[in-house]
Design a protein around this motif. Sequence first.
Motif, mmCIF file in Angstrom:
data_model
loop_
_atom_site.group_PDB
_atom_site.id
_atom_site.type_symbol
_atom_site.label_atom_id
_atom_site.label_comp_id
_atom_site.label_asym_id
_atom_site.label_seq_id
_atom_site.Cartn_x
_atom_site.Cartn_y
_atom_site.Cartn_z
ATOM 1 N N LYS A 33 0.817 -1.214 0.000
ATOM 2 C CA LYS A 33 0.000 0.000 0.000
ATOM 3 C C LYS A 33 0.854 1.269 0.000
ATOM 4 O O LYS A 33 0.513 2.271 -0.636
ATOM 5 C CB LYS A 33 -0.920 0.006 1.217
ATOM 6 C CG LYS A 33 -1.894 -1.174 1.288
ATOM 7 C CD LYS A 33 -2.888 -1.148 0.152
ATOM 8 C CE LYS A 33 -3.935 -2.244 0.315
ATOM 9 N NZ LYS A 33 -4.877 -2.295 -0.830
ATOM 10 N N LYS A 34 1.975 1.219 0.717
ATOM 11 C CA LYS A 34 2.826 2.406 0.831
ATOM 12 C C LYS A 34 3.325 2.861 -0.536
ATOM 13 O O LYS A 34 3.146 4.024 -0.922
ATOM 14 C CB LYS A 34 4.024 2.099 1.748
ATOM 15 C CG LYS A 34 5.038 3.231 1.817
ATOM 16 C CD LYS A 34 6.250 2.842 2.662
ATOM 17 C CE LYS A 34 7.310 3.939 2.623
ATOM 18 N NZ LYS A 34 8.516 3.554 3.406
ATOM 19 N N THR B 264 2.367 1.829 -3.535
ATOM 20 C CA THR B 264 1.268 2.056 -4.475
ATOM 21 C C THR B 264 0.733 3.473 -4.317
ATOM 22 O O THR B 264 0.442 4.164 -5.306
ATOM 23 C CB THR B 264 0.144 1.029 -4.265
ATOM 24 O OG1 THR B 264 0.660 -0.281 -4.538
ATOM 25 C CG2 THR B 264 -1.032 1.298 -5.197
ATOM 26 N N ASN B 265 0.629 3.945 -3.080
ATOM 27 C CA ASN B 265 0.143 5.306 -2.841
ATOM 28 C C ASN B 265 1.138 6.351 -3.334
ATOM 29 O O ASN B 265 0.748 7.364 -3.922
ATOM 30 C CB ASN B 265 -0.138 5.521 -1.355
ATOM 31 C CG ASN B 265 -0.724 6.891 -1.075
ATOM 32 O OD1 ASN B 265 -1.803 7.225 -1.551
ATOM 33 N ND2 ASN B 265 -0.001 7.722 -0.335
ATOM 34 N N ARG C 288 0.791 6.579 -6.995
ATOM 35 C CA ARG C 288 -0.475 7.245 -7.339
ATOM 36 C C ARG C 288 -0.318 8.768 -7.237
ATOM 37 O O ARG C 288 -0.756 9.510 -8.128
ATOM 38 C CB ARG C 288 -1.562 6.740 -6.387
ATOM 39 C CG ARG C 288 -2.963 7.077 -6.797
ATOM 40 C CD ARG C 288 -3.962 6.374 -5.875
ATOM 41 N NE ARG C 288 -4.027 4.941 -6.133
ATOM 42 C CZ ARG C 288 -3.889 4.008 -5.192
ATOM 43 N NH1 ARG C 288 -3.661 4.345 -3.921
ATOM 44 N NH2 ARG C 288 -3.990 2.721 -5.511
ATOM 45 N N VAL C 289 0.319 9.223 -6.173
ATOM 46 C CA VAL C 289 0.539 10.662 -5.986
ATOM 47 C C VAL C 289 1.427 11.213 -7.095
ATOM 48 O O VAL C 289 1.118 12.243 -7.723
ATOM 49 C CB VAL C 289 1.178 10.946 -4.611
ATOM 50 C CG1 VAL C 289 1.601 12.411 -4.504
ATOM 51 C CG2 VAL C 289 0.201 10.601 -3.489
ATOM 52 N N ASP D 274 -8.760 8.250 -13.047
ATOM 53 C CA ASP D 274 -8.306 7.367 -11.975
ATOM 54 C C ASP D 274 -8.012 5.958 -12.475
ATOM 55 O O ASP D 274 -7.020 5.344 -12.074
ATOM 56 C CB ASP D 274 -9.346 7.311 -10.852
ATOM 57 C CG ASP D 274 -9.379 8.598 -10.033
ATOM 58 O OD1 ASP D 274 -8.460 9.412 -10.206
ATOM 59 O OD2 ASP D 274 -10.312 8.760 -9.234
ATOM 60 N N GLU E 203 -4.442 3.842 -12.298
ATOM 61 C CA GLU E 203 -4.288 2.505 -11.715
ATOM 62 C C GLU E 203 -3.698 1.526 -12.732
ATOM 63 O O GLU E 203 -2.878 0.672 -12.380
ATOM 64 C CB GLU E 203 -5.641 1.996 -11.206
ATOM 65 C CG GLU E 203 -6.260 2.839 -10.104
ATOM 66 C CD GLU E 203 -5.297 3.105 -8.952
ATOM 67 O OE1 GLU E 203 -4.758 2.136 -8.395
ATOM 68 O OE2 GLU E 203 -5.101 4.291 -8.607
ATOM 69 N N LYS F 20 9.623 9.318 -3.509
ATOM 70 C CA LYS F 20 8.849 10.543 -3.308
ATOM 71 C C LYS F 20 9.503 11.701 -4.052
ATOM 72 O O LYS F 20 10.200 12.539 -3.477
ATOM 73 C CB LYS F 20 8.716 10.842 -1.808
ATOM 74 C CG LYS F 20 7.953 9.752 -1.061
ATOM 75 C CD LYS F 20 7.854 10.053 0.432
ATOM 76 C CE LYS F 20 7.101 8.950 1.164
ATOM 77 N NZ LYS F 20 7.001 9.219 2.624
ATOM 78 N N TYR G 92 1.932 13.050 0.258
ATOM 79 C CA TYR G 92 2.246 11.630 0.442
ATOM 80 C C TYR G 92 1.684 11.065 1.747
ATOM 81 O O TYR G 92 1.933 9.911 2.071
ATOM 82 C CB TYR G 92 3.767 11.415 0.417
ATOM 83 C CG TYR G 92 4.385 11.748 -0.923
ATOM 84 C CD1 TYR G 92 4.286 10.873 -1.996
ATOM 85 C CD2 TYR G 92 5.080 12.948 -1.110
ATOM 86 C CE1 TYR G 92 4.871 11.167 -3.229
ATOM 87 C CE2 TYR G 92 5.652 13.255 -2.326
ATOM 88 C CZ TYR G 92 5.540 12.368 -3.383
ATOM 89 O OH TYR G 92 6.103 12.672 -4.595
#
Length: 305
Positions: A41-42, A44-45, A48-49, A60, A64, A294, A304
């Motif tokens: 999840k970390k 992937t987020n 996404r950002v 969206d 993805e 990042k 983030y």
Amino acid sequence: MLDYFYLGLYYALRFFVKIAPKCVLKGFLKSLASAFYHLDKKHTNIMRVNLKMCFASLKDDEIEKLIKKTYYNFALFGAEFLLNQNTTKEQILSKISFENEELFNSVLSQNRPIIVQTAHYGNWELFSLAMAARYGAVSIIGRALDSGKMNEILSANRTRFDIELIDKKSAVKQALKALNNRRLLGILVDQNTAKNEGLECEFFSHKIMHTHAASVFASKSGAIIIPAFIERNESKDNSKDDSFKIVFYEPIDMQVLSQNHSKEGAIRLATQAQSDATAAQISKKPDEYFWMHKKFKCFYKDSYA
């Protein structure tokens, strides 16, 4: 003890990727990529950002889809890393074509030091092998792997191609020496830096901190910077290997920039030009970029969260 675990895992995975039929291997890698997309999840987020920052017009579901393809490409990169161990220069070059090579040859003909600026894009480990196989000795600024055993394996493979790793913590002296000896100096310049370690630049119309290491080395050595990236030509036949293309962009000459700008101004312009070249390549095939760091952290940290 952890070193030997990594070593055992390396040999087990290497055995699998060597014996598995291409269609089976690609199916396995797609399943692995899907698992990471759902479980990690970390990262992937973070992806996404970053993608929304760079491609605001994408919907969206398109974002993805890009994230899933990025995970798959990274899984392919890992498999290819294993397969490329102990290969010959001829085997490496059989997979590679070159675009805009006349730009690089023009720089070579000037007999000046050369800095190859690239990014965590495509199969960047294969990129260094291909550049060394075609053009000769290469020095890379980077960091050693955390696993000593794995780092020995990687170093042994690079040494056969006359590739030298320069630790970025103490890079200045060795990098200038490499340039003076006319070794190609490779630098990955795309990751976020602290505000005291880089320059403010634009990347997809957003502020970032960009390392100015390549610009500073060029200023000190008289080197020409040439941006170059490796991209994948994905095979439509699952039973066959993919091929790759190295793309060269317009050279960045600090001596020319310095004619009309101060030293600091020339360094700033050269650094922005590197950011622009990286963005141009990413725009062509966004799924091949390593979106997991990042990139915009210095100016958009809250994004983030």
